[in-house]
Design an enzyme around this catalytic site. Structure first.
Site, PDB file in Angstrom:
ATOM      1  N   TRP A   1       0.823  -1.209   0.000  1.00 63.69           N
ATOM      2  CA  TRP A   1       0.000   0.000   0.000  1.00 63.69           C
ATOM      3  C   TRP A   1       0.854   1.255   0.000  1.00 63.69           C
ATOM      4  O   TRP A   1       0.504   2.252  -0.654  1.00 63.69           O
ATOM      5  CB  TRP A   1      -0.972  -0.017   1.180  1.00 63.69           C
ATOM      6  CG  TRP A   1      -1.903  -1.183   1.094  1.00 63.69           C
ATOM      7  CD1 TRP A   1      -1.946  -2.282   1.914  1.00 63.69           C
ATOM      8  CD2 TRP A   1      -2.894  -1.416   0.090  1.00 63.69           C
ATOM      9  NE1 TRP A   1      -2.905  -3.165   1.485  1.00 63.69           N
ATOM     10  CE2 TRP A   1      -3.503  -2.668   0.368  1.00 63.69           C
ATOM     11  CE3 TRP A   1      -3.340  -0.680  -1.018  1.00 63.69           C
ATOM     12  CZ2 TRP A   1      -4.518  -3.198  -0.418  1.00 63.69           C
ATOM     13  CZ3 TRP A   1      -4.353  -1.208  -1.808  1.00 63.69           C
ATOM     14  CH2 TRP A   1      -4.931  -2.446  -1.504  1.00 63.69           C
TER      15      TRP A   1
ATOM     16  N   ASP B   1      -1.247   6.641   6.570  1.00 62.53           N
ATOM     17  CA  ASP B   1      -2.376   5.804   6.203  1.00 62.53           C
ATOM     18  C   ASP B   1      -2.574   4.815   7.349  1.00 62.53           C
ATOM     19  O   ASP B   1      -1.794   3.901   7.542  1.00 62.53           O
ATOM     20  CB  ASP B   1      -2.056   5.064   4.901  1.00 62.53           C
ATOM     21  CG  ASP B   1      -3.139   4.070   4.491  1.00 62.53           C
ATOM     22  OD1 ASP B   1      -4.131   3.924   5.231  1.00 62.53           O
ATOM     23  OD2 ASP B   1      -2.974   3.431   3.436  1.00 62.53           O
TER      24      ASP B   1
ATOM     25  N   LYS C   1     -11.998  -1.662   8.295  1.00 58.90           N
ATOM     26  CA  LYS C   1     -11.234  -2.545   9.185  1.00 58.90           C
ATOM     27  C   LYS C   1     -11.719  -2.385  10.632  1.00 58.90           C
ATOM     28  O   LYS C   1     -12.229  -3.312  11.223  1.00 58.90           O
ATOM     29  CB  LYS C   1      -9.741  -2.226   9.120  1.00 58.90           C
ATOM     30  CG  LYS C   1      -9.198  -1.893   7.745  1.00 58.90           C
ATOM     31  CD  LYS C   1      -8.955  -3.104   6.882  1.00 58.90           C
ATOM     32  CE  LYS C   1      -8.194  -2.721   5.622  1.00 58.90           C
ATOM     33  NZ  LYS C   1      -7.870  -3.857   4.775  1.00 58.90           N
TER      34      LYS C   1
END
Length: 364
Positions: A105, A175, A199
């Site tokens: 990511w 992030d 999440k």
């Protein structure tokens, strides 16, 4: 498995939600607050939704102790859109953005940034197959940089930052999609924190952005309206229709976290849950092999391999038959992964521990 039994849900995202939140949403689904409408049916300008929206903002502010010099935004497009929005707003032609690479990511975030300006690697653990978080001393950036970017938890490789670098006057951007609300953090360390909700925050469709107000004012104004943070900050994230049901669910999850005792309690529980599974790996004499180095292990995503692919296939098939869901590793790396986000109950982690012990006994 009977239809009324809850699965042992270890999905990496969208992931488990608290059962009591789901049940409350079920009760209110058709008729919210006596309105005769679902929250999904009512105007985002209505009094009922306005209360839901602002309660979610206030709960998040309280839980994370977010100072008054930050805005809390509810956006769409996932964390992946933030990979583009951040450089569009802050990476000017005379600046450089520094990216710390700890997995897929952060690589994707860097790739997007290079489309808008000069973006460089401040540190990377790719040579070590992303098994660890870099030491803070190895991170290289300049005082003139536009920002430094990192990914706080790496879902694919199962690593997590334990402490964050002090970047001084250079804004640190994180992030935190996969570990926000899993532990207390000092928001003051960051210029921007962003996180997809799916999440620890709620269902997919909402992206939370916590951004310092002075950065909003400094941002590039010559970009499309919807991609400006100022557009959303000026309208309390109501410039256009927000994902109303997602914000409602987010608010209920935040309320659940508060009722659990807040982030200190959540952190202790997450440490306990992860320990059950890591202990099996560590005590297996190599039957299970963890991917992450011990000092970089994630409390959210526990990644491991077995001796060979055939044994892994058997493990995953037997686990599925026993009611475990989502234990396959990411398609890019294979192996196994147990995602133990906030809403995954301790009982599920104990059940997985016991299953792993029994599987080892059968196949050693």
């Amino acid at each position: 498995m009977s239809t009324n039994k809850r699965a042992y849900n270890f999905n990496a995202g969208p992931s488990a939600l608290p059962l009591e939140v789901l049940e409350k949403a079920q009760q209110e689904l058709v008729n919210y607050n006596g309105s005769g409408m679902s929250i999904m049916e009512m105007s985002h300008r209505s009094k009922d939704y306005d209360e839901v929206h602002n309660n979610a903002i206030n709960r998040l502010k309280k839980l994370l102790s977010i100072p008054d010099n930050y805005e809390i935004l509810f956006l769409q497009g996932g964390a992946s859109l933030q990979f583009s929005m951040i450089p569009m707003n802050f990476l000017t032609k005379d600046k450089t953005a520094s990216y710390i690479l700890t997995g897929s990511w952060s690589e994707k975030a860097l790739k997007e940034a290079t489309l808008f300006g000069n973006a460089v690697v401040a540190s990377s653990t790719k040579d070590n197959e992303y098994r660890n978080i870099p030491s803070i001393e190895d991170i290289q950036f300049n005082a003139s940089d536009a920002y430094v970017h990192l990914t706080s938890n790496n879902t694919i490789y199962g690593t997590q930052w334990k402490e964050f670098p002090n970047t001084g006057d250079v804004p640190l951007i994180a992030d935190m999609s996969s570990d926000i609300l899993s532990r207390p953090i000092d928001v003051n360390q960051f210029g921007i924190i962003y996180a997809g909700a799916q999440k620890n925050l709620g269902p997919s469709g909402v992206t939370v952005v916590i951004i310092r107000k002075d950065l909003i004012e400094q941002a590039n104004s010559e970009i499309p309206t919807m991609l400006k943070y100022k557009t959303h900050a000026d309208k309390n994230s109501l410039y256009n229709t927000p994902p109303t049901f997602g914000v409602y669910m987010l608010g209920e999850v935040l309320n659940w976290v508060e009722n659990q005792g807040g982030l200190e309690t959540i952190q202790k529980r997450n440490e306990e849950k992860a320990k059950y599974i890591y202990d099996v790996i560590d005590e297996s004499n190599g039957f299970y092999k963890g991917h992450a180095e011990p000092n970089s292990r994630s409390l959210m995503n526990i990644t491991f391999r077995l001796a060979d692919e055939e044994l892994e296939k058997q493990f995953l098939a037997d686990a599925k038959a026993a009611g475990f869901v989502g234990l396959n590793g990411h398609r890019s790396v294979g192996g196994c992964r147990a995602s133990t986000y906030n809403a995954v109950p301790i009982e599920a982690c104990i059940a997985l521990r016991d299953f792993m012990y029994e599987f080892q006994k059968k196949h050693q």
